[in-house]
Design a protein around this motif. Structure first.
Motif, short mmCIF file in Angstrom:
data_model
loop_
_atom_site.label_atom_id
_atom_site.label_comp_id
_atom_site.label_asym_id
_atom_site.label_seq_id
_atom_site.Cartn_x
_atom_site.Cartn_y
_atom_site.Cartn_z
N SER A 28 12.65 48.24 59.20
CA SER A 28 13.97 48.44 59.79
C SER A 28 13.86 48.82 61.26
O SER A 28 14.58 48.29 62.11
N ILE A 29 12.96 49.74 61.55
CA ILE A 29 12.78 50.16 62.95
C ILE A 29 12.21 49.03 63.78
O ILE A 29 12.65 48.77 64.90
N ALA A 30 11.22 48.33 63.22
CA ALA A 30 10.64 47.19 63.94
C ALA A 30 11.70 46.12 64.17
O ALA A 30 11.79 45.54 65.26
N GLY A 31 12.51 45.83 63.15
CA GLY A 31 13.57 44.84 63.30
C GLY A 31 14.58 45.23 64.36
O GLY A 31 15.08 44.38 65.10
N ILE A 42 23.71 43.09 65.77
CA ILE A 42 22.67 42.62 64.86
C ILE A 42 21.56 43.67 64.74
O ILE A 42 21.05 43.93 63.64
N GLN A 43 21.21 44.28 65.88
CA GLN A 43 20.17 45.32 65.85
C GLN A 43 20.56 46.45 64.91
O GLN A 43 19.78 46.83 64.03
N TRP A 44 21.75 46.99 65.12
CA TRP A 44 22.18 48.13 64.32
C TRP A 44 22.40 47.73 62.87
O TRP A 44 22.14 48.53 61.97
N ALA A 45 22.88 46.53 62.63
CA ALA A 45 23.06 46.06 61.26
C ALA A 45 21.72 45.99 60.53
O ALA A 45 21.61 46.43 59.38
#
Length: 127
Positions: A28-31, A42-45
């Motif tokens: 999740s953090i890497a994404g 999109i990042q926060w989602a």
């Protein structure tokens, strides 16, 4: 008083679930950082979805169930606390502030007295 429960040894399935939780949090953090060109939504989602799934996996594991039980017991104990009234809180706060002021004045007076005794009377460094 909390209910006494028998402690269970973590199974391989629970260890796998916890490893999956760690991998999901890392992913999740890497994404979040890898999707910076896609836009903040999109990042926060990606971050929130990944962390939500990780939390769900954690809560179905044995340590997760123990944590939920602990949280329920803690909340039950918080409900038993007799909280002070607003008046009592303000009175105690005033007592603390008054004590701090009195102690500050005492320490200042002691410091100045020792300064006068040492520097003026004993050493004679002041004019």
């Amino acid at each position: 008083m909390a209910t006494s429960q028998v402690e269970t040894v973590s199974t391989g399935v629970d260890k796998a679930k916890l490893a999956a939780v760690g991998a999901l949090v890392f992913a999740s953090i890497a994404g979040f950082y890898l999707l910076n060109k896609q836009g903040p939504i999109i990042q926060w989602a990606a971050l929130l979805v990944g962390l939500t799934i990780a939390m769900a996996v954690f809560l179905v594991s044995e340590p997760g169930r123990q944590f939920v039980g602990f949280a329920r017991d803690a909340w039950r104990e918080v409900k038993k606390v007799v909280w002070p009234t607003r008046k009592e809180t303000l009175q105690m706060t005033a007592y603390v502030f008054a004590f701090v002021v009195i102690m500050a004045l005492f320490l200042w007076f002691t410091d100045k007295t020792l300064e006068w005794v040492l520097y003026d009377l004993i050493l004679g460094w002041r004019k």
